[in-house]
Motif scaffolding. Sequence first.
Motif, short mmCIF file in Angstrom:
data_model
loop_
_atom_site.label_atom_id
_atom_site.label_comp_id
_atom_site.label_asym_id
_atom_site.label_seq_id
_atom_site.Cartn_x
_atom_site.Cartn_y
_atom_site.Cartn_z
N GLU A 14 0.82 -1.21 0.00
CA GLU A 14 0.00 0.00 0.00
C GLU A 14 0.85 1.27 0.00
O GLU A 14 0.33 2.38 0.08
N ALA B 259 1.28 3.02 -8.43
CA ALA B 259 0.80 4.28 -7.85
C ALA B 259 1.98 5.27 -7.75
O ALA B 259 2.12 5.98 -6.77
N LYS C 282 0.99 8.10 -11.62
CA LYS C 282 -0.40 8.44 -11.31
C LYS C 282 -0.57 9.87 -10.82
O LYS C 282 -1.70 10.31 -10.60
N ASN D 23 -4.73 12.36 -3.91
CA ASN D 23 -4.91 12.07 -5.33
C ASN D 23 -4.38 10.73 -5.81
O ASN D 23 -4.63 10.34 -6.95
N ASN E 71 -4.28 6.68 -4.93
CA ASN E 71 -4.85 5.61 -4.11
C ASN E 71 -4.24 4.28 -4.53
O ASN E 71 -4.52 3.77 -5.61
N SER F 265 -4.86 1.31 -3.83
CA SER F 265 -5.73 0.20 -3.43
C SER F 265 -5.97 -0.75 -4.59
O SER F 265 -5.72 -0.43 -5.76
N ASN F 266 -6.47 -1.92 -4.27
CA ASN F 266 -6.79 -2.92 -5.30
C ASN F 266 -7.89 -2.45 -6.24
O ASN F 266 -7.95 -2.85 -7.40
N ASP F 267 -8.76 -1.59 -5.77
CA ASP F 267 -9.88 -1.11 -6.58
C ASP F 267 -9.44 -0.06 -7.60
O ASP F 267 -10.00 0.02 -8.69
N VAL F 268 -8.46 0.77 -7.24
CA VAL F 268 -8.08 1.89 -8.11
C VAL F 268 -6.76 1.64 -8.83
O VAL F 268 -6.69 1.67 -10.05
N ASN F 269 -5.70 1.41 -8.08
CA ASN F 269 -4.38 1.15 -8.65
C ASN F 269 -3.82 -0.13 -8.04
O ASN F 269 -2.98 -0.09 -7.14
#
Length: 354
Positions: free
Chosen positions: A113, A206, A242, A340, A342, A344-348
Amino acid sequence: MDYDSESLSTDRKQVQESFMRSAVAVPYTNDPSDLRPRSSQATGRDQVHDSTRRMVVTFLVFAMSIAVASVALGQGKGKAKEDPKLKLRTVTLKTRDGIALRAFYMPSDKGKEAIPVILVHEWEGQASPYGKLVAALHNAGCAVLVPDYRGHGGSNEYIDGRGKTQTFNLATMNRRDIDAILSADLEEAKQFLKHENDAGNLNLNALVMIGVREGGVLASHFAMRDWRWPSIGSKKQGQDVKALVLISPEKQLKGIGIDPTLMDANVLRLPIMLVAGDTSSEASETIRIAKRIEVFKKKVGQGEVTGLNQQMVKTSLSGPALVNESSEVIPAVVEFVKANVNPSNDVNPWVERN
């Protein structure tokens, strides 16, 4: 933030003793059997000792600035001080064209993370003035790599075709050298982070690029190059940057301008932060760049501008002085990165590279 002088003095002493015991940089190399920087392999004993002493002094200055900033930020005796793997260290990045680059690396304790940051210093500058910013980003959970690119700081020497040590001449370096910084130096910095990614120490997907003065030209062009690397099947090669932070941005460096990146849709879609002193020499260029970005973002956002943060600080300071002497800049940069990017598994999502 309150802290006492005794704690600060103790922290400085511990840092100094620690780095005097292990003064030589730890090479990052594709050849694990070769643990010496290239510049040390072809020089006499006295020259090696002089080079080592210079490296020790620079490292101590950088490390002490991080130690002071860390105490001021209230980190105290946290995990980073208990785990040797999480301490500041120097690494030697060996580029594909044979240049040994010195870099400072501050790992994170956030694992997959952790947001990785590459900080690109100004022309005729080096990594060492940015300890306070590195400490603040680290305190926010980032893993930060600050290389001295070729010709600068601890990367000012190279081995020529005859095996002799030569010194880069900044006055004669040209566009070809800037291309090499982009394609070899910064790419090798990313390769280092790729290994850290695969070790589970950060999330390369990220990545944040921070450029100071002419380093903004380099950071912007690297972001543009990164987004032009397509994935091959399931293998991710690029599109990792990113967010982009430009501090006291300059218009060009050795004939390479920032404008081509301001016409690249992939770059312009990124969250971008611009920081400058409102009466500094870079103020007008910062405003010009912001307007170019705003036009694009307003167009794709159907009249709304998102992902653009312009900070015009009331000062004439610029570059490293702006970063270190303005109380506004470092907190604003850290907040921009946290808001700005993230990891995370959902976004990056974290992706293994090898």
